[in-house]
Design a protein around this motif. Structure first.
Motif, PDB file in Angstrom:
ATOM      1  N   ASP A 268      54.959  70.171  46.069  1.00 15.82           N
ATOM      2  CA  ASP A 268      54.188  71.313  46.591  1.00 15.82           C
ATOM      3  C   ASP A 268      53.304  71.893  45.495  1.00 15.82           C
ATOM      4  OD1 ASP A 268      54.808  71.528  49.302  1.00 15.82           O
ATOM      5  OD2 ASP A 268      56.664  72.635  48.923  1.00 15.82           O
TER       6      ASP A 268
ATOM      7  N   MET B 222      51.964  70.253  52.337  1.00 14.55           N
ATOM      8  CA  MET B 222      53.341  70.373  52.820  1.00 14.55           C
ATOM      9  C   MET B 222      53.862  69.048  53.350  1.00 14.55           C
ATOM     10  SD  MET B 222      53.481  74.008  54.857  1.00 14.55           S
ATOM     11  CE  MET B 222      55.195  73.696  55.289  1.00 14.55           C
TER      12      MET B 222
ATOM     13  N   ALA C 229      54.246  66.319  50.516  1.00 16.96           N
ATOM     14  CA  ALA C 229      55.297  66.724  49.580  1.00 16.96           C
ATOM     15  C   ALA C 229      56.668  66.391  50.143  1.00 16.96           C
ATOM     16  CB  ALA C 229      55.192  68.216  49.287  1.00 16.96           C
TER      17      ALA C 229
ATOM     18  N   SER D 224      60.390  67.966  46.716  1.00 12.97           N
ATOM     19  CA  SER D 224      59.436  68.621  47.616  1.00 12.97           C
ATOM     20  C   SER D 224      58.793  69.831  46.952  1.00 12.97           C
ATOM     21  CB  SER D 224      60.133  69.048  48.912  1.00 12.97           C
ATOM     22  OG  SER D 224      60.559  67.928  49.645  1.00 12.97           O
TER      23      SER D 224
ATOM     24  N   ASN E 260      46.578  73.085  53.094  1.00 13.42           N
ATOM     25  CA  ASN E 260      47.981  73.509  53.019  1.00 13.42           C
ATOM     26  C   ASN E 260      48.880  72.597  53.844  1.00 13.42           C
ATOM     27  OD1 ASN E 260      47.263  75.656  51.414  1.00 13.42           O
ATOM     28  ND2 ASN E 260      47.336  77.175  53.042  1.00 13.42           N
TER      29      ASN E 260
ATOM     30  N   CYS F  92      54.239  71.297  59.635  1.00 18.44           N
ATOM     31  CA  CYS F  92      53.314  71.519  58.520  1.00 18.44           C
ATOM     32  C   CYS F  92      51.961  72.005  59.017  1.00 18.44           C
ATOM     33  CB  CYS F  92      53.142  70.230  57.713  1.00 18.44           C
ATOM     34  SG  CYS F  92      54.646  69.702  56.853  1.00 18.44           S
TER      35      CYS F  92
END
Length: 303
Positions: A207, A174, A177, A203, A170, A49
């Motif tokens: 997201d 990720m 999630a 997921s 971000n 991630c």
């Protein structure tokens, strides 16, 4: 079509670089697969991630000037062909020297809405561009202030800062999630044999949801950089000129934004309504009233 092509190109570049970097890290640091018989490998997931989240922002940053030119149709002034172009280049050169950065490229893009932006992966390799609408609708003093605002973004390193913040956000989106997806898959769907439909559906849903919430954090930082750039504009061009330039943007703010979506956060005008609303938490720019109020309190000694 141009925007779709640039989007696909950027994501292809991210996937290629991600595959190479994650492969190297897995080989030299002994990272296992993200999914195993015992569930998620947290260390591998965190690295995946982190790499993917940061790479997306870094690749976009390095491509930012190239993409900006193509998405807006900006024409760089290599040799000034008019008195206006000569004045633009000379004004940017003077302001760049004042803040000790290399001369940015200076360009003009065809857009009836008064607007401007600055971009680039490095403060010494930047691009400052103004719209044809801005040149036609603003006075020289107001244009000078807009250029100073954009030079402020460059000197403050705002493009790099925002890219790094977006990358970190971000990565966290990720990571969490997929943690939630794994939990739902194992606890709710009783899937002990690896990722199943519960993992993938959850997921994806997380997201979207976490990404939406996290965007408020990124936009908060974006609004703060606008205040700082306005202060730099006031320092370089004068507070009254900067306030005048913001007031001149009011007609543009009342209309839908004509800038490409990928450039809206970097533009001086955002095409947004004034006044407070929950939607303002997800806007890249403060309201013009808030920006002008901040400038009225501005003192050069604070900058």
């Amino acid at each position: 079509m141009m925007r779709i092509g640039l989007f696909l190109l950027t994501n292809l570049a991210v996937l290629i670089v991600f595959s190479i970097v994650f492969g190297i890290l897995s080989r030299f640091f002994g990272l296992g697969a993200v999914h195993g018989a015992g569930g998620l490998n947290i260390a591998s997931l965190a690295v995946m991630c982190g790499v993917y989240g940061m790479l997306g922002s870094i690749v976009s940053l390095f491509l930012s000037k190239w993409m900006a030119k193509r998405s807006t149709g900006t024409v760089v002034i290599d040799q000034p062909k008019s008195t206006m172009e000569k004045w633009l280049v000379e004004t940017v050169a003077k302001q760049a020297k004042a803040v000790n950065i290399d001369m940015p490229e200076v360009g003009i893009f065809d857009n009836s809405q008064p607007n401007a932006f600055a971009t680039g992966w490095n403060k010494n390799k930047a691009l400052v561009a103004v719209s044809s609408g801005l040149l036609h609708s603003m006075t020289p003093d107001e244009v000078e202030a807009v250029l100073a605002h954009e030079i402020g973004h460059v000197a403050n390193g705002d493009m790099v800062t925002l890219a790094l913040i977006q990358g970190v956000v971000n990565a966290f989106v990720m990571f969490f999630a997929r943690i939630i997806g794994s939990f739902v898959d194992r606890v709710v769907f009783k899937n002990e044999d690896g990722p199943g439909i519960g993992y993938f559906v959850t997921s994806i849903a997380m997201d979207i949801l976490l990404g939406f919430l996290a965007s408020a954090i990124v936009m908060w930082f974006s609004r703060q950089r606008e205040f700082r750039a306005d202060a730099m504009g006031a320092k370089l061009a004068g507070r009254d000129k900067m306030i005048g330039a913001l007031n001149a943007l009011r007609p543009a703010e009342a209309r839908p934004d004509q800038m490409p979506e990928n450039m809206q956060a970097f533009a001086i005008a955002s095409g947004q309504a004034q006044g407070f609303s929950i939607a303002n938490l997800f806007r890249s720019h403060p309201t013009l009233d808030d920006r002008i109020d901040a400038l009225k309190k501005y003192s050069p000694s604070k900058s």
